[in-house]
Design a protein around this motif. Structure first.
Motif, short mmCIF file in Angstrom:
data_model
loop_
_atom_site.label_atom_id
_atom_site.label_comp_id
_atom_site.label_asym_id
_atom_site.label_seq_id
_atom_site.Cartn_x
_atom_site.Cartn_y
_atom_site.Cartn_z
N GLU A 36 0.66 -1.18 -0.06
CA GLU A 36 -0.01 0.15 -0.10
C GLU A 36 0.84 1.37 0.03
O GLU A 36 0.49 2.20 -0.20
CB GLU A 36 -0.96 -0.08 1.13
N ASP A 37 2.09 1.09 0.41
CA ASP A 37 3.00 2.48 0.30
C ASP A 37 3.60 2.78 -1.09
O ASP A 37 4.09 3.71 -1.33
CB ASP A 37 4.07 1.92 1.17
N LEU A 38 3.38 1.75 -2.01
CA LEU A 38 3.83 2.17 -3.35
C LEU A 38 3.58 3.39 -3.92
O LEU A 38 4.53 4.22 -4.52
CB LEU A 38 3.74 0.90 -4.14
N PRO A 39 2.31 3.63 -4.03
CA PRO A 39 1.97 5.00 -4.72
C PRO A 39 2.76 6.32 -4.00
O PRO A 39 3.27 7.06 -4.59
CB PRO A 39 0.51 5.34 -4.44
N PHE A 40 2.66 6.08 -2.65
CA PHE A 40 3.25 7.13 -2.11
C PHE A 40 4.77 7.34 -2.24
O PHE A 40 5.28 8.40 -2.48
CB PHE A 40 2.95 7.00 -0.41
N LEU A 41 5.37 6.28 -2.30
CA LEU A 41 6.94 6.02 -2.13
C LEU A 41 7.36 6.54 -3.75
O LEU A 41 8.43 7.32 -4.08
CB LEU A 41 7.45 4.72 -1.85
N SER A 42 6.33 6.06 -4.53
CA SER A 42 6.72 6.25 -6.14
C SER A 42 6.53 7.77 -6.40
O SER A 42 7.35 8.58 -7.15
CB SER A 42 5.48 5.64 -7.10
N SER A 43 5.54 8.49 -5.79
CA SER A 43 5.40 10.06 -5.80
C SER A 43 6.45 10.49 -5.00
O SER A 43 6.84 11.50 -5.76
CB SER A 43 4.12 10.38 -5.07
N MET A 44 7.03 10.22 -3.98
CA MET A 44 8.17 10.93 -3.51
C MET A 44 9.45 10.83 -4.40
O MET A 44 9.86 11.88 -4.59
CB MET A 44 8.61 10.26 -2.14
N LEU A 45 9.67 9.73 -4.88
CA LEU A 45 10.75 9.76 -6.10
C LEU A 45 10.52 10.54 -7.20
O LEU A 45 11.55 11.21 -7.72
CB LEU A 45 11.01 7.94 -6.42
N SER A 46 9.42 10.70 -7.83
CA SER A 46 8.98 11.31 -9.09
C SER A 46 9.12 12.75 -8.57
O SER A 46 9.75 13.54 -9.51
CB SER A 46 8.01 10.98 -9.74
N SER A 47 8.63 13.19 -7.44
CA SER A 47 8.82 14.67 -7.02
C SER A 47 9.87 15.40 -6.85
O SER A 47 10.36 16.27 -7.35
CB SER A 47 7.68 15.04 -5.96
#
Length: 136
Positions: free
Chosen positions: A120-131
């Motif tokens: 469930e953390d994947l969307p949040f962690l992905s957004s952190m990397l892309s931002s």
């Protein structure tokens, strides 16, 4: 109520600090360094200690990014995720609980292919990397 903290450390190559973890009898999965608070700790102190224990890195705990609340096995939990900068140390397996098997920096592409402890953390962690990457 169980309380814990998790560290989101992103290096200059836009890779996320992760640990391969699990109990001896479990399939090992990846997560950001994290764990439960000890008596008298703040969330920030817990975050700092968990990164040190699980990776050997010293970090500067900067700001809260995310909070996850829920219930597991009939008990509530809260985990606060903090942006952290690595300021020292060397990667070393020294977890006092003996649950860490590898320490690695993972790219956004690698993140999507990993078996995650908390999918469930994947969307949040992905957004952190892309931002972070787009902020350059």
């Amino acid at each position: 109520m169980w309380k814990g903290a998790a560290a989101v450390c992103i290096n200059s190559e836009f890779k996320l600090l992760m640990v391969l973890q699990g109990k001896p009898e479990e399939e090992k999965t990846w997560s950001v360094p994290s764990g439960g608070m000890e008596k008298g700790e703040t969330f920030e102190q817990c975050c700092y200690r968990e990164v040190w224990e699980e990776t050997g890195y010293r970090v500067n705990v900067r700001q809260q990014l995310h909070e996850k609340n829920g219930e597991v096995f009939g008990s509530g939990f809260i985990v606060r995720y903090f942006r952290c900068d690595v300021i020292g140390g060397e990667p070393v397996l020294q977890d006092p609980d003996g649950l860490i098997y590898d320490i690695a920096w993972k790219s956004a592409d690698e993140l999507h292919a990993l078996p995650l402890t908390f999918p469930e953390d994947l969307p949040f962690l992905s957004s952190m990397l892309s931002s972070r990457q787009s902020a350059g």
